[in-house]
Design a protein around this motif. Structure first.
Motif, short mmCIF file in Angstrom:
data_model
loop_
_atom_site.label_atom_id
_atom_site.label_comp_id
_atom_site.label_asym_id
_atom_site.label_seq_id
_atom_site.Cartn_x
_atom_site.Cartn_y
_atom_site.Cartn_z
N LEU A 127 89.48 -50.12 69.88
CA LEU A 127 88.51 -51.03 69.11
C LEU A 127 87.83 -50.11 68.05
O LEU A 127 87.50 -50.34 67.04
N ASP A 128 87.46 -48.87 68.57
CA ASP A 128 86.58 -47.96 67.46
C ASP A 128 87.49 -47.22 66.40
O ASP A 128 86.86 -47.26 65.57
N TRP A 129 88.69 -47.21 67.13
CA TRP A 129 89.69 -46.52 65.90
C TRP A 129 89.99 -47.65 64.97
O TRP A 129 90.35 -47.26 63.54
N PHE A 130 90.28 -48.92 65.35
CA PHE A 130 90.70 -50.10 64.37
C PHE A 130 89.58 -50.62 63.62
O PHE A 130 89.73 -50.87 62.64
N SER A 131 88.29 -50.35 63.97
CA SER A 131 87.41 -50.92 63.21
C SER A 131 87.35 -50.64 61.71
O SER A 131 86.77 -51.70 60.87
N PRO A 132 87.45 -49.60 61.49
CA PRO A 132 87.34 -48.96 60.12
C PRO A 132 88.11 -49.81 58.98
O PRO A 132 87.87 -49.84 58.09
N THR A 133 89.26 -50.56 59.67
CA THR A 133 90.05 -51.33 58.93
C THR A 133 89.38 -52.75 58.47
O THR A 133 89.80 -53.15 57.26
N GLY A 134 88.42 -52.91 59.18
CA GLY A 134 87.70 -54.30 58.89
C GLY A 134 88.73 -55.63 59.35
O GLY A 134 88.01 -56.72 58.84
N LYS A 196 97.15 -67.28 56.10
CA LYS A 196 96.52 -66.26 54.96
C LYS A 196 97.41 -65.50 54.13
O LYS A 196 97.83 -64.52 54.70
N LYS A 197 97.80 -66.04 53.14
CA LYS A 197 98.69 -65.57 52.39
C LYS A 197 98.23 -64.49 51.24
O LYS A 197 98.90 -63.77 50.96
N THR A 198 96.98 -64.40 51.34
CA THR A 198 96.33 -63.06 50.46
C THR A 198 95.33 -62.32 51.62
O THR A 198 95.18 -62.78 52.54
N SER A 199 94.99 -61.28 51.03
CA SER A 199 94.09 -60.45 51.92
C SER A 199 92.88 -61.04 52.51
O SER A 199 92.31 -61.55 51.66
N PRO A 200 92.38 -61.09 53.70
CA PRO A 200 91.12 -61.67 53.94
C PRO A 200 89.89 -60.80 53.63
O PRO A 200 90.13 -59.65 53.30
N VAL A 201 88.76 -61.53 53.62
CA VAL A 201 87.73 -60.75 53.10
C VAL A 201 87.17 -60.02 54.74
O VAL A 201 86.76 -60.60 55.50
N HIS A 202 87.63 -58.78 54.70
CA HIS A 202 87.38 -58.10 56.01
C HIS A 202 86.17 -57.50 56.27
O HIS A 202 85.23 -57.29 55.51
N THR A 203 85.54 -57.94 57.30
CA THR A 203 83.91 -57.46 57.85
C THR A 203 84.38 -56.49 59.25
O THR A 203 85.50 -56.66 59.97
N GLN A 204 83.65 -55.77 59.43
CA GLN A 204 83.86 -54.66 60.62
C GLN A 204 83.81 -55.48 61.81
O GLN A 204 83.10 -56.20 62.07
N CYS A 205 84.72 -54.65 62.67
CA CYS A 205 85.05 -55.59 64.01
C CYS A 205 83.93 -54.96 64.96
O CYS A 205 83.49 -54.01 64.85
#
Length: 205
Positions: A127-134, A196-205
């Protein structure tokens, strides 16, 4: 009809150059070896052996792509299995990390945790590692049938509270491949991801 209903095997990826063209939404399934990842995939797709359930943890050594109505389900190598040879584990880690951190068509990750042993240090590290992807993470607390209803709900509440403090944008639910608890709930949520056919608005996990 569930978007998982007609899932079919598409390809196995051992090297990044073998990845399909990034023009469809992808959902990655990750988790510790023996947490019930393959069983969860089979339950969601209503197929008994789409993802092979092995008695030997660590069998999945590559990225396995399954075609869905609207995108791909990507079965990732399980992590945390000590008996895998070091060179194989290093290859898994490199393939896993590069795919999850750089794949543009990856919408989100489903993280599989055994309800009896949730949020292990390796789960938290993921989770810590993946969080920066948002990108969003949905946690399946599998094998909920192994606990009483009261125990399972208590664990769910505890995990949810911890996520709110440290990983507020993650979602979590109980799941059982044996009783099919949570299968419809998970399929509905992940179906919205595939739409979601387009990139989502990402927020940090």
């Amino acid at each position: 009809m569930s978007v998982f209903q007609h899932a079919s095997f598409y390809t196995t990826v051992a090297q990044l150059r073998q990845l399909p063209a990034p023009d469809s939404v992808e959902i990655a399934f990750a988790g510790r070896s023996n947490a019930g990842k393959s069983s969860a995939i089979n339950s969601l797709t209503n197929r008994s052996r789409l993802a092979f359930v092995s008695k030997t943890p660590g069998r999945t050594q590559n990225l396995n792509f399954f075609h869905l109505n609207g995108g791909f389900l990507v079965d990732l190598p399980g992590y945390g299995y000590a008996k895998v040879p070091p060179e194989v584990r290093q290859h898994w880690e490199w393939l896993l990390s590069t795919y999850l951190q750089t794949r543009e068509s990856l919408y989100g990750m489903v993280l599989i945790m055994d309800v009896r042993h949730p949020l292990t240090p390796l789960d938290r590290q993921m989770l810590d590692w993946f969080s920066p992807t948002g990108k969003p993470v949905h946690i399946l607390l599998t094998k909920s049938d192994k606990l009483s209803r009261q125990q399972a709900q208590k664990t769910l509440s505890h995990v949810r509270a911890l996520l709110q403090d440290a990983y507020a944008q993650c979602s979590v639910q109980l799941f059982s491949s044996l009783t099919r608890e949570g299968v419809e709930e998970a399929a509905t949520l992940l179906g919205t991801w595939l739409e979601k056919k387009t990139s989502p608005v990402h927020t940090q996990c």
